[in-house]
Write a protein that holds these residues in place. Structure first.
Motif, PDB file in Angstrom:
ATOM      1  N   LEU A 157       3.848   0.359  20.020  1.00  0.00           N
ATOM      2  CA  LEU A 157       4.389   1.499  19.308  1.00  0.00           C
ATOM      3  C   LEU A 157       4.126   1.331  17.816  1.00  0.00           C
ATOM      4  N   ALA A 158       3.946   2.456  17.128  1.00  0.00           N
ATOM      5  CA  ALA A 158       3.762   2.439  15.678  1.00  0.00           C
ATOM      6  C   ALA A 158       4.820   3.332  15.045  1.00  0.00           C
ATOM      7  N   VAL A 159       5.494   2.829  14.029  1.00  0.00           N
ATOM      8  CA  VAL A 159       6.509   3.586  13.296  1.00  0.00           C
ATOM      9  C   VAL A 159       6.039   3.760  11.863  1.00  0.00           C
ATOM     10  N   ALA A 160       6.093   4.993  11.367  1.00  0.00           N
ATOM     11  CA  ALA A 160       5.712   5.289   9.991  1.00  0.00           C
ATOM     12  C   ALA A 160       6.953   5.681   9.200  1.00  0.00           C
TER      13      ALA A 160
ATOM     14  N   SER B 166      18.513  -0.199  15.940  1.00  0.00           N
ATOM     15  CA  SER B 166      18.315   0.133  14.529  1.00  0.00           C
ATOM     16  C   SER B 166      18.031  -1.133  13.752  1.00  0.00           C
ATOM     17  N   ALA B 167      17.470  -0.946  12.568  1.00  0.00           N
ATOM     18  CA  ALA B 167      17.155  -2.066  11.685  1.00  0.00           C
ATOM     19  C   ALA B 167      17.470  -1.658  10.255  1.00  0.00           C
ATOM     20  N   THR B 168      17.745  -2.655   9.426  1.00  0.00           N
ATOM     21  CA  THR B 168      17.967  -2.441   8.000  1.00  0.00           C
ATOM     22  C   THR B 168      16.757  -2.993   7.256  1.00  0.00           C
ATOM     23  N   LEU B 169      16.204  -2.175   6.375  1.00  0.00           N
ATOM     24  CA  LEU B 169      14.968  -2.583   5.706  1.00  0.00           C
ATOM     25  C   LEU B 169      14.899  -2.023   4.297  1.00  0.00           C
ATOM     26  N   THR B 170      13.855  -2.419   3.576  1.00  0.00           N
ATOM     27  CA  THR B 170      13.564  -1.899   2.247  1.00  0.00           C
ATOM     28  C   THR B 170      12.376  -0.951   2.329  1.00  0.00           C
ATOM     29  N   LEU B 171      12.548   0.250   1.797  1.00  0.00           N
ATOM     30  CA  LEU B 171      11.459   1.217   1.717  1.00  0.00           C
ATOM     31  C   LEU B 171      11.095   1.367   0.244  1.00  0.00           C
ATOM     32  N   PRO B 172       9.929   0.878  -0.165  1.00  0.00           N
ATOM     33  CA  PRO B 172       9.554   0.856  -1.582  1.00  0.00           C
ATOM     34  C   PRO B 172       9.413   2.259  -2.164  1.00  0.00           C
ATOM     35  N   PRO B 173       9.302   2.360  -3.486  1.00  0.00           N
ATOM     36  CA  PRO B 173       9.186   3.678  -4.129  1.00  0.00           C
ATOM     37  C   PRO B 173       7.836   4.324  -3.856  1.00  0.00           C
ATOM     38  N   LEU B 174       7.864   5.630  -3.573  1.00  0.00           N
ATOM     39  CA  LEU B 174       6.628   6.404  -3.335  1.00  0.00           C
ATOM     40  C   LEU B 174       5.663   5.595  -2.474  1.00  0.00           C
ATOM     41  N   ALA B 175       6.141   5.214  -1.314  1.00  0.00           N
ATOM     42  CA  ALA B 175       5.360   4.293  -0.488  1.00  0.00           C
ATOM     43  C   ALA B 175       5.396   4.707   0.975  1.00  0.00           C
ATOM     44  N   ALA B 176       4.396   4.238   1.695  1.00  0.00           N
ATOM     45  CA  ALA B 176       4.319   4.423   3.141  1.00  0.00           C
ATOM     46  C   ALA B 176       4.247   3.056   3.811  1.00  0.00           C
ATOM     47  N   LEU B 177       5.054   2.885   4.852  1.00  0.00           N
ATOM     48  CA  LEU B 177       5.027   1.680   5.677  1.00  0.00           C
ATOM     49  C   LEU B 177       4.587   2.050   7.082  1.00  0.00           C
ATOM     50  N   VAL B 178       3.880   1.156   7.736  1.00  0.00           N
ATOM     51  CA  VAL B 178       3.585   1.278   9.157  1.00  0.00           C
ATOM     52  C   VAL B 178       4.064   0.000   9.836  1.00  0.00           C
ATOM     53  N   LEU B 179       4.984   0.151  10.778  1.00  0.00           N
ATOM     54  CA  LEU B 179       5.509  -0.962  11.567  1.00  0.00           C
ATOM     55  C   LEU B 179       4.990  -0.860  12.988  1.00  0.00           C
ATOM     56  N   VAL B 180       4.722  -2.003  13.607  1.00  0.00           N
ATOM     57  CA  VAL B 180       4.326  -2.042  15.020  1.00  0.00           C
ATOM     58  C   VAL B 180       5.213  -3.044  15.735  1.00  0.00           C
ATOM     59  N   ASP B 181       5.422  -2.824  17.024  1.00  0.00           N
ATOM     60  CA  ASP B 181       6.368  -3.671  17.755  1.00  0.00           C
ATOM     61  C   ASP B 181       5.716  -4.905  18.370  1.00  0.00           C
ATOM     62  N   ARG B 182       4.490  -5.183  17.995  1.00  0.00           N
ATOM     63  CA  ARG B 182       3.822  -6.430  18.370  1.00  0.00           C
ATOM     64  C   ARG B 182       2.679  -6.661  17.393  1.00  0.00           C
ATOM     65  N   PRO B 183       2.231  -7.878  17.225  1.00  0.00           N
ATOM     66  CA  PRO B 183       1.116  -8.126  16.291  1.00  0.00           C
ATOM     67  C   PRO B 183      -0.126  -7.355  16.715  1.00  0.00           C
ATOM     68  N   VAL B 184      -0.833  -6.809  15.738  1.00  0.00           N
ATOM     69  CA  VAL B 184      -2.037  -6.031  15.997  1.00  0.00           C
ATOM     70  C   VAL B 184      -3.150  -6.569  15.124  1.00  0.00           C
ATOM     71  N   ASP B 185      -4.331  -6.748  15.709  1.00  0.00           N
ATOM     72  CA  ASP B 185      -5.511  -7.123  14.943  1.00  0.00           C
ATOM     73  C   ASP B 185      -6.042  -5.890  14.245  1.00  0.00           C
ATOM     74  N   ALA B 186      -5.840  -5.816  12.957  1.00  0.00           N
ATOM     75  CA  ALA B 186      -6.293  -4.644  12.196  1.00  0.00           C
ATOM     76  C   ALA B 186      -7.347  -5.071  11.188  1.00  0.00           C
ATOM     77  N   THR B 187      -8.467  -5.557  11.674  1.00  0.00           N
ATOM     78  CA  THR B 187      -9.562  -5.952  10.803  1.00  0.00           C
ATOM     79  C   THR B 187     -10.633  -4.885  10.822  1.00  0.00           C
TER      80      THR B 187
END
Length: 648
Positions: free
Chosen positions: A557-560, A617-638
Motif C-alpha cells: 500500500l502507498a499513502v500520500a 492510526s499513527a502520529t507523525l510530522t508533516l513538513p511545511p509545503l511538503a509531500a510524503l509517500v509512505l509504504v507498508d513494506r520496504p520498496v526498491d525505488a531505484t
C-alpha cells in the motif's frame, strides 16, 4: 489550444482496445498508398483529389515549373492522375489547378511526404525507407502500454527544447540522443511531441497544419524524424504525437478552397470557419475528408512507429456552437449543438486505429462534460483510450496560486477531482498551455517567497504523481523553469547549476522512479478501488491531503500526505488501513531536494487506535509545503542505473 473547461461528470469506462468496434469496410483508410507522389522507376506517379477542377497539371523542378497535364479518372471519384518521366525523389513540385470558376492556383500536395523548408511552400517527392532498430520495443509495446502500467509523459516542443549556442535549431537526429538520455535520467516513460506536421507559421507551434503527411523540414528529413523515434524506442521510451484533426489554416497554397470550392472545409462559415483560431473546420460529413484524416492518423502510426496520438481540441469538434455567439452557428438536424458528423468521425477514427494498432494510445484533449470520451464505441462512447483531465488541472493550478492563508477556505478546489477521477481514463496534464501568454511558469504560479515557491512546486508534483491518473509534464517544469515558455528561445538549462532547481529535478526523477516501481501508484489509475481518502486529526485539516493508493491484491500500500501551507504539522494523527511500520519512501522536504530537513527518520509506527473509520492510526510530522509517500513494506525505488533515489 484549450477552451474553458467544464468538470466531467458522466460515467465512462474503458475496456481493452482489442474489443473496439471494427471500422466500416466502405472506408478507405490507406489513402497514402495511392494519393500523392510515388516514385515508379525513372518516373513518378501523381494522384490528387480535385473533383470540381477544370484542369490539373503538375509543375516542378523536373520540368522547369511548366505544368504537365494530369488526366481525370472518369469514375466519379474526382481524382486526377498521371505518370511523369524524369520526376525523381528530391524534386520539388506543386499542382497547378484551374478551379471551378476558371482561375488558376498553385497548390501543395495534401499527401506529400515532405515539404519545402518554410517560408517555401512546395511539396517534395520523397521515399520513406528506414532500417528500424526498435524491434524489441515494438514487440513488447502492448505490455508496456497497458493501462495498468505507469505512464509519465514529458511534453516537448522540438524547436525550443534545446538549440545550438548561436540559436540555430537542432536536427531531429541531434535531439534524439540528448532527449533519450534526459528522459532516462528523469525516469519518464514517454515523450509527447507537439505537432511536427509541416506548418507555415512557426508561432502556431504546429497547430496550424498544412502538410499533414510531412514532418516539418525545419528539423530535418522524414528519415531524421524516424531516427528520433527509433532512438527513443531503443532507450525504452514511448513517443506520442500531438495530432490536429480539428481545423486547418486558410493559407492559399494548402487545403483551403483546394479546387476552387470548399472541398475539405464547409462552404458555410457558420460550419466551416473557426472564429477563435481564424482557421477552417473540416467537413466531417464528407467521406473523402474522413478518409484523408483517418489515413493520416494511421500513416504516422505505421510509417513513423509513433505509440499513440494526442488528439488536439476535441471539444471544438464536438460542439457546433464552440467559440460562437448566438446566430453564428447552425444546429444539427435535431436542433442541438452537438456536431453529429464529428462524433461519427471520432468514433471511426478510434475504431480504425485500434483495429490496426491495438497496442497504441488514443488520447483526447477534451475539456467539457461530454459523456463517454474514453468509453468504447460499441458502448456508445467516442472510443478514446484516455482523456486529459482539464478539470483537475484548472482546479489545482487555481488552488496553488492562492496565498497560503486563504487555502483553508478553498479545499474543494484541490479535492473535487476525486469525485469524478474514475469517470474517464484520465491523464493529469501540466502542459504547454499553462505556461504561456502571461500565465507564468509553474514555479512562478506558486505563492510565497522563493523557498516557499520551490517547496510548493515540489508539493504540487508530489500530489500529482500520487493522484490517480497518468502524468504529463511540459518541458522545463522538471527543473523549475523561471520564465514562461516561448517557442523562439530554448529552455534555461543553466538553472540546473542552482541548488533549488537541481532539487526539483531530483524530486521529479525520484517521483518517476517510485511511480514506476510501486504498483499501488499506477496499477489502478483508472479504478475506484485504487484510491481512498484518509482521515487526519489536525488544526486546519482542509489544507492537509491524505489518501491511500492500492494496487493488485498483495501489493504494498502507498499513502500520500501533502501539506499545502508553510506551517509544519507536528504530532499529526493519521488514520491508516492497518497497524505496523510504514516506511517513508519519499519526502519532498529532504535537504537533497532543497527542503528544510523535517521528517520522520524514515519510518512511522501505527498502532491499533482507530481514527475516522480507519482501524489504525499513527502520529507523525508533516513538513511545511511538503509531500510524503509512505509504504507498508520496504520498496526498491531505484532508477535505471541502480542509484537509490528514495531520499528522506
Amino acid at each position: 489550444m484549450t477552451p474553458a473547461p467544464m468538470q466531467p461528470t458522466a460515467d465512462a469506462k474503458h475496456v481493452a482496445p482489442a474489443t473496439r468496434q471494427v471500422p466500416r469496410p466502405s472506408h478507405h483508410f490507406r489513402q497514402f498508398d495511392v494519393m500523392g507522389a510515388h516514385v515508379d522507376g525513372e518516373a513518378t506517379r501523381f494522384t490528387v483529389w480535385a473533383p470540381n477542377a477544370r484542369s490539373v497539371c503538375v509543375a516542378g523542378s523536373f520540368n522547369d515549373w511548366h505544368g504537365e497535364p494530369l488526366q481525370r479518372i472518369e469514375d466519379g471519384s474526382g481524382l486526377w492522375h498521371g505518370r511523369v518521366e524524369g520526376a525523381r525523389a528530391g524534386d520539388f513540385y506543386k499542382y497547378r489547378i484551374q478551379g471551378a470558376h476558371g482561375h488558376w492556383m498553385d497548390k501543395a500536395d495534401p499527401y506529400a511526404f515532405r515539404c519545402e523548408h518554410p517560408p517555401g511552400t512546395a511539396s517534395q517527392i520523397w521515399e520513406l525507407d528506414h532500417a528500424w532498430g526498435d524491434r524489441e520495443w515494438m514487440a513488447r509495446r502492448g505490455e508496456r502500454q497497458a493501462h495498468t502500467q505507469p505512464m509519465s509523459t514529458y511534453e516537448v516542443h522540438l524547436g525550443s527544447w534545446q538549440r545550438e549556442e548561436d540559436g540555430r535549431m537542432l536536427n531531429y537526429r541531434d535531439i534524439a540522443v540528448r532527449l533519450a538520455s534526459h528522459c532516462r535520467t528523469m525516469g519518464f516513460t514517454h515523450v509527447e511531441l507537439m505537432p511536427v506536421a509541416e506548418h507555415p507559421f512557426y508561432g502556431s507551434w504546429g497547430y496550424q497544419t498544412t502538410g499533414y503527411f510531412a514532418p516539418t523540414s525545419r528539423y530535418g528529413t522524414p528519415q531524421d524524424l524516424m531516427v528520433l523515434v527509433d532512438t527513443l524506442h531503443q532507450h525504452g521510451i514511448g513517443v506520442i504525437l500531438d495530432w490536429v484533426g480539428s481545423h486547418f489554416p486558410s493559407d492559399p497554397h494548402a487545403l483551403a478552397q483546394f479546387d476552387g470550392t470548399a472541398l475539405y472545409e464547409h462552404a458555410d462559415p457558420r460550419l466551416g470557419f473557426h472564429p477563435q483560431w481564424n482557421s477552417l473546420i473540416f467537413n466531417y460529413g464528407r467521406y473523402e475528408v474522413r478518409d484523408f484524416l483517418i489515413s493520416n492518423a494511421l500513416f504516422w502510426l505505421e510509417k513513423y512507429h509513433f505509440d499513440g496520438l494526442r488528439v488536439d481540441a476535441v471539444a471544438s469538434m464536438l460542439y457546433l456552437d464552440f467559440a460562437r455567439e448566438p446566430g453564428q452557428w447552425l444546429p444539427n438536424q435535431y436542433g442541438g449543438n452537438q456536431n453529429l458528423e464529428a462524433v461519427r468521425f471520432l468514433q471511426d477514427l478510434n475504431s480504425a486505429v485500434y483495429a490496426q494498432f491495438p497496442d497504441v494510445h488514443m488520447i483526447a484533449e477534451e475539456s467539457t462534460a461530454w459523456a463517454g470520451v474514453s468509453r468504447p464505441v460499441h458502448h456508445g462512447g467516442l472510443g478514446f483510450g484516455m482523456k486529459w483531465n482539464m478539470g483537475w488541472m484548472n482546479d489545482t493550478l487555481r488552488y496553488v496560486e492562492r496565498p497560503h492563508f486563504y487555502r483553508r477556505w478553498h479545499g474543494d478546489d484541490i479535492r473535487f477531482s476525486s469525485v469524478y477521477a474514475f469517470n474517464e481514463n484520465f491523464v493529469l496534464p501540466l502542459s504547454h498551455d499553462e505556461v504561456v501568454y502571461g500565465k507564468g511558469s509553474l514555479l512562478c504560479k506558486q505563492a510565497g517567497d522563493e523557498w516557499q515557491r520551490f517547496a510548493g512546486l515540489r508539493a504540487l508534483y508530489g500530489y500529482m504523481w500520487a493522484h490517480p491518473g497518468k502524468k504529463l509534464l511540459f518541458m522545463g517544469g522538471e527543473f523549475g523553469q523561471y520564465q514562461e515558455w516561448h517557442h523562439e528561445r530554448t529552455l534555461d538549462w543553466h538553472l540546473w547549476a542552482r541548488p533549488l532547481h537541481a532539487g526539483v529535478a531530483r524530486w521529479v526523477a525520484d517521483l518517476n522512479a517510485a511511480y514506476r516501481r510501486v504498483p499501488a501508484l499506477h496499477v489502478n489509475d483508472f479504478e475506484h478501488e485504487g484510491f481512498q481518502w484518509l482521515p487526519v486529526d489536525a488544526h486546519e485539516p482542509q489544507t492537509v491531503l491524505a489518501f491511500v493508493r492500492r494496487g493488485a491484491p498483495g501489493d504494498a500500500l502507498a499513502v500520500a500526505l501533502v501539506n499545502m501551507t508553510p506551517e509544519p504539522r507536528h504530532a499529526l494523527r493519521l488514520g491508516l488501513p492497518h497497524a505496523g511500520t510504514w516506511h517513508e519512501l519519499l519526502n519532498s522536504d529532504a535537504p537533497f531536494y532543497g527542503g528544510s530537513g523535517m521528517g520522520n527518520l524514515g519510518r512511522v509506527h501505527a498502532d491499533d487506535a482507530p481514527l475516522g473509520g480507519m482501524p489504525a492510526s499513527a502520529t507523525l510530522t508533516l513538513p511545511p509545503l511538503a509531500a510524503l509517500v509512505l509504504v507498508d513494506r520496504p520498496v526498491d525505488a531505484t532508477i535505471p542505473g541502480g542509484e537509490p533515489h528514495a531520499r528522506t
